[in-house]
Scaffold this motif. Sequence first.
Motif, PDB file in Angstrom:
ATOM      1  N   PHE A 135       6.451   5.023   3.138  1.00 56.11           N
ATOM      2  CA  PHE A 135       6.907   3.619   3.611  1.00 56.11           C
ATOM      3  C   PHE A 135       7.098   2.832   2.523  1.00 56.11           C
ATOM      4  N   HIS A 136       5.952   2.451   2.035  1.00 53.15           N
ATOM      5  CA  HIS A 136       5.755   1.741   0.901  1.00 53.15           C
ATOM      6  C   HIS A 136       6.931   1.867  -0.369  1.00 53.15           C
ATOM      7  N   ALA A 137       7.095   3.501  -0.709  1.00 57.12           N
ATOM      8  CA  ALA A 137       7.992   3.804  -1.615  1.00 57.12           C
ATOM      9  C   ALA A 137       9.474   3.197  -1.090  1.00 57.12           C
ATOM     10  N   VAL A 138       9.688   3.363  -0.026  1.00 52.49           N
ATOM     11  CA  VAL A 138      11.003   3.169   0.520  1.00 52.49           C
ATOM     12  C   VAL A 138      11.050   1.425   0.140  1.00 52.49           C
ATOM     13  N   GLY A 139      10.171   0.760   0.929  1.00 51.24           N
ATOM     14  CA  GLY A 139      10.357  -0.847   0.673  1.00 51.24           C
ATOM     15  C   GLY A 139      10.443  -1.097  -0.837  1.00 51.24           C
ATOM     16  N   GLU A 140       9.607  -0.308  -1.561  1.00 48.59           N
ATOM     17  CA  GLU A 140       9.686  -0.713  -3.048  1.00 48.59           C
ATOM     18  C   GLU A 140      11.144  -0.449  -3.491  1.00 48.59           C
ATOM     19  N   HIS A 141      11.667   0.627  -3.149  1.00 45.53           N
ATOM     20  CA  HIS A 141      13.102   0.802  -3.795  1.00 45.53           C
ATOM     21  C   HIS A 141      14.219  -0.029  -3.128  1.00 45.53           C
ATOM     22  N   LEU A 142      14.107  -0.547  -2.017  1.00 45.56           N
ATOM     23  CA  LEU A 142      14.928  -1.413  -1.221  1.00 45.56           C
ATOM     24  C   LEU A 142      14.697  -2.727  -2.285  1.00 45.56           C
ATOM     25  N   VAL A 143      13.803  -3.124  -2.752  1.00 47.45           N
ATOM     26  CA  VAL A 143      13.483  -4.428  -3.561  1.00 47.45           C
ATOM     27  C   VAL A 143      14.035  -4.083  -4.987  1.00 47.45           C
ATOM     28  N   ALA A 144      13.889  -2.963  -5.424  1.00 42.04           N
ATOM     29  CA  ALA A 144      14.185  -2.480  -6.948  1.00 42.04           C
ATOM     30  C   ALA A 144      15.685  -2.304  -7.034  1.00 42.04           C
ATOM     31  N   GLN A 145      16.320  -2.005  -6.044  1.00 45.38           N
ATOM     32  CA  GLN A 145      17.918  -1.678  -6.081  1.00 45.38           C
ATOM     33  C   GLN A 145      18.564  -2.795  -5.459  1.00 45.38           C
ATOM     34  N   GLY A 146      17.986  -4.093  -5.136  1.00 48.89           N
ATOM     35  CA  GLY A 146      18.786  -5.312  -4.893  1.00 48.89           C
ATOM     36  C   GLY A 146      19.260  -5.342  -3.478  1.00 48.89           C
ATOM     37  N   TRP A 147      18.535  -4.713  -2.774  1.00 48.45           N
ATOM     38  CA  TRP A 147      18.875  -4.706  -1.304  1.00 48.45           C
ATOM     39  C   TRP A 147      18.099  -5.829  -0.579  1.00 48.45           C
ATOM     40  N   THR A 148      17.089  -6.213  -0.918  1.00 48.52           N
ATOM     41  CA  THR A 148      16.128  -7.271  -0.568  1.00 48.52           C
ATOM     42  C   THR A 148      15.078  -7.865  -1.391  1.00 48.52           C
ATOM     43  N   THR A 149      14.188  -8.841  -0.981  1.00 46.83           N
ATOM     44  CA  THR A 149      13.331  -9.192  -1.620  1.00 46.83           C
ATOM     45  C   THR A 149      12.099  -9.216  -0.737  1.00 46.83           C
ATOM     46  N   PRO A 150      10.862  -9.064  -1.404  1.00 53.17           N
ATOM     47  CA  PRO A 150       9.669  -9.121  -0.669  1.00 53.17           C
ATOM     48  C   PRO A 150       9.490 -10.221   0.441  1.00 53.17           C
ATOM     49  N   ASP A 151       9.842 -11.388   0.013  1.00 55.71           N
ATOM     50  CA  ASP A 151      10.036 -12.724   1.077  1.00 55.71           C
ATOM     51  C   ASP A 151      11.189 -12.467   2.015  1.00 55.71           C
ATOM     52  N   ARG A 152      11.986 -11.287   1.941  1.00 52.35           N
ATOM     53  CA  ARG A 152      12.964 -11.064   2.875  1.00 52.35           C
ATOM     54  C   ARG A 152      13.106  -9.896   3.715  1.00 52.35           C
ATOM     55  N   LEU A 153      11.939  -8.937   3.565  1.00 53.23           N
ATOM     56  CA  LEU A 153      11.608  -7.761   3.981  1.00 53.23           C
ATOM     57  C   LEU A 153      10.721  -7.705   5.289  1.00 53.23           C
ATOM     58  N   ALA A 154      11.029  -7.320   6.267  1.00 54.75           N
ATOM     59  CA  ALA A 154      10.270  -7.104   7.476  1.00 54.75           C
ATOM     60  C   ALA A 154      10.047  -5.529   7.672  1.00 54.75           C
TER      61      ALA A 154
END
Length: 713
Positions: free
Chosen positions: A541-560
Amino acid sequence: MTAPALRTYPSAPRRDLVEDLHGHLVADPFRDLEDASSEPTEAWSAAQDDLYAQYREQLHATGAFATDVLTDRLRSLLGAGFVSPPAWRGERRFFSRRSGDQEHAVVVVAEGGTERVLLDPIVLDPAGTTTLDSWQPSKEGHLVAYQVSSGGTEESVLHVLDVATGELVDGPIDRARYSPVAWLPGGDAFYYVRRLPPETLPEDETQYHRRVWLHRLGTPATEDVEVFGAGLDHTSYYGVSVSRDGRWLIVSASAGTAPRTDVWIADLAASPAEAPWFVEVAVGLDAQTGAWVARDGRLYVHTDLDAPRGRLAVTDPTEPGVEHWTTLLAQDPTAVLEDVAFIDGGGDDTTPTQLLASWRRHAVSEVSVHDPRTGERRPQTVTLPGLGSISGLATRPDGGPEVWFSYTDHTTPTSVQRYDARTGLTTQWAAPPGLVADLPDVRAQQIEVTSADGTTVRAFVVARTDALDADGRPLAPAPTILYGYGGFQISLDPAFSATTLAWVEAGGVYVVANLRGGGEEGEDWHRAGMRAHKQNVFEDFHAVGEHLVAQGWTTPDRLACWGGSNGGLLVGAALTQRPDLFAAVVCSAPLLDMVRYQRFGLGVTWTEEYGDADDPTELGWLLGYSPYHRVVDGTAYPATLFTVFEGDTRVDPLHARKLAAALQAATSSDRPVLVRRERGVGHGGRALSRTIGLIVEQLQFVAERTGLAGSAA
């Protein structure tokens, strides 16, 4: 949308309680919140209700997330309703259907060109708190056994209805929670599952001790004959079925939710219905097995024995043991065998001409055609409407060339498809009863992510088409919801979701992660995320979240992150292990205190999934990730909304109470930690209006915390 400031929380009953459990010093400062009936707990819960009401009053949701606008939009997206594949009994067919404005699905019976509603929970209870848990027509279709429960308790009560007159002819029979019904020909009797009387059991075991019984219509349930279950594990769940001709009785048993199923068969032509002589099909094996006798008289076995992705075997029912099995469909190296259906000439012609098999390949369904005697794959294929998921392969009990199944994907409401072996064509047989106006232009795509240990994990990403470039990459970071479950071999397959589409059309991104612990890649995938390996689920789960941030889908302050039940445990672990990665958390009906979880609700049935806290080694696994025990004072935790249901008899709301109190006491941020408490509902089904009300508040919370543009004032 403006967020109220919340810096002062209600005082929780707290004490310096530390226990030495197998050498582990385990703190439990909010133990008193386990007792829902105590005055301090009720006072604390009432104060949390007031706090949440204050938050709602100060929340100025506008635009797409204004309460009335979002409610209307969700109602519109849910307007397609639902229709199930038919259960045929001669020319009479039964199915479930919910039109867009109905609070609950109803059971419909149709014959020729006429149809009528047979069962409607709202007629049974206009308040809408009664749910229809299951139903089963007799083999002739003249009777229907159905089960209902009230207030979300899932404590099913069984009744029998005359289809022609609509009159009750038998019941009520209580203690029938999670009971299958297996009719004998003629409809005079059926096998079913019922718990033993509570007065005969220890107080903490009244939820368990199921048995298989034979019930004859018109006789009191107290005269039912126990036919199976004595001496087996007291947490066992049972399956029961009777072949179409009434000769073969098959019973299955699994201890709690363990990924092992034992199966027995009895010949009712050679033994009395009240005392069947059972023979082992697969007993004591580390495998899940299902078995049935088909119209051709052969015993078919769907198992993951020596095949973690599943295989189909066949034998003579008089020689049902493993040593007699012949593999008909071998394990596929990358797809999971889900279901099979046989096609024959119908009527007296019981010789199979085709074998259909449905597979899940990386969470996407496909259906293949095989020779029913050799299993050899044939060149023809069953065309599906898209890259989605199907459920069930339904045939007529009297055989024939047709197979029905449900289909859905991320942008397509559920419909019923029909495959006709005479033409090889798949056509829509039943459309959703309602229409969805103005479906957003969105794109769903599957991504691959590398987890911490190198395992490839997949996820579905749904976003507005105009937010993507020609290659499907995001044009800019967006508020994003990451959803997951990761347990009990449950697969998160593509499916139409009003929650997803309402979020995405407002400008957000919605991601569904297919984590270890689920069933997307078979039993090995499940076991890689259970017991001692549960941390793998969280790392995925953490890896998917980190991937979304790294690939420009979102940022930690916009990720729920968002999850419920076992998924509530998932996001509870995420917020305590990676508070830096998420801005907001929706944690619904969660498991969170993994040291004491098995003492409440149905917890003891889940020890095979998580581990037994009474075992020193397994307690170590649980303490390693138990969210309640990983709260650290002075940490800036994400904004968190706990949603709990007072009628929940599966996962006790005490879990959310205890972690909410711990987070409120420990967090160093001004991001709110809130509890939304709902009465009159439980863990499972609920009325449509209650579903919409819950989703509205959850989406508004996430939108406010992630700054979704569609919700801006």
